[in-house]
Scaffold this motif. Structure first.
Motif, PDB file in Angstrom:
ATOM      1  N   LYS A  27      19.484  33.035  54.887  1.00  0.00           N
ATOM      2  CA  LYS A  27      19.035  33.653  56.131  1.00  0.00           C
ATOM      3  C   LYS A  27      18.100  34.829  55.860  1.00  0.00           C
ATOM      4  N   CYS A  28      18.435  35.625  54.857  1.00  0.00           N
ATOM      5  CA  CYS A  28      17.528  36.712  54.477  1.00  0.00           C
ATOM      6  C   CYS A  28      16.180  36.150  54.029  1.00  0.00           C
ATOM      7  N   VAL A  29      16.221  35.112  53.188  1.00  0.00           N
ATOM      8  CA  VAL A  29      14.990  34.558  52.633  1.00  0.00           C
ATOM      9  C   VAL A  29      14.113  33.968  53.727  1.00  0.00           C
ATOM     10  N   ARG A  30      14.711  33.185  54.628  1.00  0.00           N
ATOM     11  CA  ARG A  30      13.862  32.585  55.658  1.00  0.00           C
ATOM     12  C   ARG A  30      13.343  33.624  56.649  1.00  0.00           C
ATOM     13  N   THR A  31      14.044  34.761  56.781  1.00  0.00           N
ATOM     14  CA  THR A  31      13.512  35.823  57.634  1.00  0.00           C
ATOM     15  C   THR A  31      12.351  36.535  56.950  1.00  0.00           C
ATOM     16  N   ILE A  32      12.460  36.738  55.627  1.00  0.00           N
ATOM     17  CA  ILE A  32      11.332  37.289  54.872  1.00  0.00           C
ATOM     18  C   ILE A  32      10.114  36.378  55.038  1.00  0.00           C
ATOM     19  N   LEU A  33      10.354  35.066  54.966  1.00  0.00           N
ATOM     20  CA  LEU A  33       9.262  34.106  55.148  1.00  0.00           C
ATOM     21  C   LEU A  33       8.748  34.122  56.587  1.00  0.00           C
ATOM     22  N   ASN A  34       9.648  34.408  57.554  1.00  0.00           N
ATOM     23  CA  ASN A  34       9.216  34.557  58.944  1.00  0.00           C
ATOM     24  C   ASN A  34       8.126  35.609  59.067  1.00  0.00           C
ATOM     25  N   PHE A  35       8.360  36.771  58.460  1.00  0.00           N
ATOM     26  CA  PHE A  35       7.384  37.863  58.547  1.00  0.00           C
ATOM     27  C   PHE A  35       6.075  37.479  57.858  1.00  0.00           C
ATOM     28  N   ARG A  36       6.191  36.787  56.737  1.00  0.00           N
ATOM     29  CA  ARG A  36       4.967  36.342  56.057  1.00  0.00           C
ATOM     30  C   ARG A  36       4.215  35.329  56.926  1.00  0.00           C
ATOM     31  N   ALA A  37       4.977  34.439  57.577  1.00  0.00           N
ATOM     32  CA  ALA A  37       4.366  33.367  58.358  1.00  0.00           C
ATOM     33  C   ALA A  37       3.596  33.872  59.567  1.00  0.00           C
ATOM     34  N   VAL A  38       3.985  35.056  60.086  1.00  0.00           N
ATOM     35  CA  VAL A  38       3.287  35.589  61.265  1.00  0.00           C
ATOM     36  C   VAL A  38       2.355  36.734  60.896  1.00  0.00           C
ATOM     37  N   GLY A  39       2.075  36.873  59.602  1.00  0.00           N
ATOM     38  CA  GLY A  39       1.130  37.892  59.161  1.00  0.00           C
ATOM     39  C   GLY A  39       1.668  39.299  59.205  1.00  0.00           C
ATOM     40  N   ALA A  40       3.010  39.452  59.097  1.00  0.00           N
ATOM     41  CA  ALA A  40       3.619  40.782  59.141  1.00  0.00           C
ATOM     42  C   ALA A  40       4.428  41.045  57.877  1.00  0.00           C
ATOM     43  N   GLN A  41       3.975  40.536  56.766  1.00  0.00           N
ATOM     44  CA  GLN A  41       4.679  40.704  55.495  1.00  0.00           C
ATOM     45  C   GLN A  41       4.869  42.178  55.167  1.00  0.00           C
ATOM     46  N   GLY A  42       6.112  42.557  54.828  1.00  0.00           N
ATOM     47  CA  GLY A  42       6.425  43.936  54.475  1.00  0.00           C
ATOM     48  C   GLY A  42       6.654  44.855  55.654  1.00  0.00           C
ATOM     49  N   ALA A  43       6.579  44.340  56.888  1.00  0.00           N
ATOM     50  CA  ALA A  43       6.760  45.197  58.067  1.00  0.00           C
ATOM     51  C   ALA A  43       8.198  45.665  58.232  1.00  0.00           C
ATOM     52  N   CYS A  44       9.156  44.825  57.806  1.00  0.00           N
ATOM     53  CA  CYS A  44      10.573  45.161  57.981  1.00  0.00           C
ATOM     54  C   CYS A  44      11.067  45.994  56.808  1.00  0.00           C
ATOM     55  N   HIS A  45      11.644  47.154  57.118  1.00  0.00           N
ATOM     56  CA  HIS A  45      12.081  48.084  56.082  1.00  0.00           C
ATOM     57  C   HIS A  45      13.462  47.773  55.526  1.00  0.00           C
ATOM     58  N   THR A  46      14.170  46.812  56.121  1.00  0.00           N
ATOM     59  CA  THR A  46      15.526  46.480  55.657  1.00  0.00           C
ATOM     60  C   THR A  46      15.562  45.193  54.843  1.00  0.00           C
ATOM     61  N   LEU A  47      14.397  44.608  54.585  1.00  0.00           N
ATOM     62  CA  LEU A  47      14.301  43.386  53.791  1.00  0.00           C
ATOM     63  C   LEU A  47      13.199  43.535  52.742  1.00  0.00           C
ATOM     64  N   PRO A  48      13.312  42.827  51.621  1.00  0.00           N
ATOM     65  CA  PRO A  48      12.200  42.825  50.663  1.00  0.00           C
ATOM     66  C   PRO A  48      10.927  42.307  51.324  1.00  0.00           C
ATOM     67  N   ALA A  49       9.792  42.717  50.833  1.00  0.00           N
ATOM     68  CA  ALA A  49       8.516  42.303  51.421  1.00  0.00           C
ATOM     69  C   ALA A  49       8.196  40.847  51.128  1.00  0.00           C
ATOM     70  N   GLU A  50       8.723  40.314  50.022  1.00  0.00           N
ATOM     71  CA  GLU A  50       8.388  38.945  49.658  1.00  0.00           C
ATOM     72  C   GLU A  50       9.516  38.316  48.855  1.00  0.00           C
ATOM     73  N   VAL A  51       9.449  37.001  48.726  1.00  0.00           N
ATOM     74  CA  VAL A  51      10.381  36.253  47.887  1.00  0.00           C
ATOM     75  C   VAL A  51       9.559  35.504  46.850  1.00  0.00           C
ATOM     76  N   SER A  52      10.022  35.488  45.621  1.00  0.00           N
ATOM     77  CA  SER A  52       9.249  34.855  44.557  1.00  0.00           C
ATOM     78  C   SER A  52       9.328  33.336  44.657  1.00  0.00           C
ATOM     79  N   THR A  53       8.298  32.691  44.184  1.00  0.00           N
ATOM     80  CA  THR A  53       8.269  31.235  44.166  1.00  0.00           C
ATOM     81  C   THR A  53       9.401  30.677  43.307  1.00  0.00           C
ATOM     82  N   ALA A  54       9.645  31.314  42.171  1.00  0.00           N
ATOM     83  CA  ALA A  54      10.702  30.848  41.260  1.00  0.00           C
ATOM     84  C   ALA A  54      12.064  30.905  41.937  1.00  0.00           C
ATOM     85  N   PHE A  55      12.338  31.981  42.673  1.00  0.00           N
ATOM     86  CA  PHE A  55      13.621  32.104  43.362  1.00  0.00           C
ATOM     87  C   PHE A  55      13.735  31.055  44.466  1.00  0.00           C
ATOM     88  N   LEU A  56      12.667  30.881  45.224  1.00  0.00           N
ATOM     89  CA  LEU A  56      12.685  29.925  46.328  1.00  0.00           C
ATOM     90  C   LEU A  56      12.899  28.503  45.824  1.00  0.00           C
TER      91      LEU A  56
END
Length: 376
Positions: A283-312
């Motif tokens: 749930k955390c990961v797909r929410t991080i991707l949510n922000f990336r998907a709408v062009g708001a990567q890093g906007a949320c201060h309670t989640l990491p700005a991105e998820v690595s390809t290797a982790f995903l």
């Protein structure tokens, strides 16, 4: 009441604390307690919601020892019909009560169930001018024994309520100590639990929003549903299923513009190591991707700005979360500067999740035990 049925009785009520007991004949199945920072309703009406799914599993009549609102009592057959059509293990059962009280006019307050997540933040911001109360329950998505996480979430929600100028209703319940033994919380029970809490708040709330988990195009058996939620309404409390017409990326796009949401968003249900958001669960990961998907990567201060390809690439999304993952994939493919490597990793995670299986055998044995007890 028919022999072998279940009974629900309020055994203790002290204004802001209430305990109800579920029995099968002389056998006590368990007690459910709820405490709050506001006065709770004294009628038996709310407890119909808590007991009904368990009686349906046991395929026995349910009787409420006390007065139950006539509107809800008359809706009980529709509720049981709806749920039994979803689940082969649920049966339509009769529901009775000692009496039906005189109808009461609804209170003026408008509430919204609030976990601090995407769906609830969206509903609050979309209806901000109307909402008077946020409703936070410790014991739903945060385990009753998880005091550290609950305290952090409560502090955050108090800050949110203060900054938005909305009153916070705080409740604590041990309901899952019974419900989780026999039911799947997400698919089968949590809508009934929301109804229980909402009906208990009848003294202050006449309308309560239940934030939607799914878009109308992706509906499936789920404890909260646009058809089911309003059926739990009483003469005094009206439930409104809100936000089903908006997909999760669009919800994220709205809340990304709100500083309060970006300072306090809480989506994690695993809370690993007592974390507010672990940043690693699906749930955390797909929410991080949510922000990336709408062009708001890093906007949320309670989640990491991105998820690595290797982790995903090592992840897998279960059957429920695959819908949200595919939404992200579709949005990411439309970005001006798409990340094809990240998209490929997300595709693999979605496919890997298709191997998830059915409900575990421990809960199945508990269900069968409940049926045996109820029919004695």
């Amino acid at each position: 009441m028919a022999s072998g049925g279940m009974t629900m009785t309020v055994v203790d009520h002290t204004g802001r604390s209430v305990v109800a007991e579920l029995r099968s004949g002389t056998r006590r199945i368990g007690r459910i307690s709820i405490t709050a920072n506001v006065d709770l309703d004294t009628e038996t009406t709310p407890w119909l919601a808590a007991a009904l799914p368990l009686a349906m599993y046991s395929d026995v009549p349910l009787h409420l020892n006390g007065p139950v609102d006539g509107t809800l009592l008359r809706s009980a057959p529709a509720i049981t019909r709806f749920l039994s059509n979803w689940h082969p293990g649920l049966h339509e059962v009769p529901v009775t009560a000692d009496s039906m009280p005189e109808p009461r006019p609804p209170a003026k307050g408008v509430g919204c169930f609030f976990s601090g997540g995407v769906d609830s933040f969206y509903s609050v911001l979309a209806r901000r001018s109307e909402i008077t109360h946020l409703v936070f329950v410790h014991g739903f998505d945060i385990d009753i024994d998880e005091h550290e996480v609950a305290d952090r979430a409560l502090r955050a929600n108090r800050e949110i309520a203060e900054q938005l100028g909305i009153q916070l209703v705080e409740l604590t319940t041990d309901i899952r100590r019974i419900s989780d033994r026999y039911t799947d919380w997400g698919v089968e029970y949590h809508g009934a639990a929301l109804a229980l809490v909402g009906l208990l708040l009848a003294p202050i709330l006449g309308e309560i929003l239940i934030p939607a988990s799914w878009n109308v195009d992706d509906l499936r058996p789920w404890g909260s549903h646009p058809i089911l939620d309003p059926l739990w309404s009483s003469e005094s409390v009206r439930f409104v299923h809100h936000g089903a017409d908006v997909r999760r990326p669009r919800k994220v796009a709205l809340i990304a513009q709100n500083p309060v949401a970006m300072d306090h968003l809480r989506v994690c249900w695993q809370n690993r190591d007592g974390s507010y958001n672990c940043g690693r669960c699906e749930k955390c990961v797909r929410t991080i991707l949510n922000f990336r998907a709408v062009g708001a990567q890093g906007a949320c201060h309670t989640l990491p700005a991105e998820v690595s390809t290797a982790f995903l690439q090592r992840m897998r999304f279960d059957r429920n979360s695959q819908t949200h993952a595919r939404e992200n994939l579709n949005e990411m493919r439309c970005l001006p500067e798409p990340d094809r490597e990240l998209e490929a990793a997300l595709v693999k995670a979605i496919r890997r999740g298709e191997i998830y299986g059915p409900i575990g055998t421990v809960r199945t044995r508990a269900r069968k035990m409940l049926v045996r007890i109820a029919r004695r």
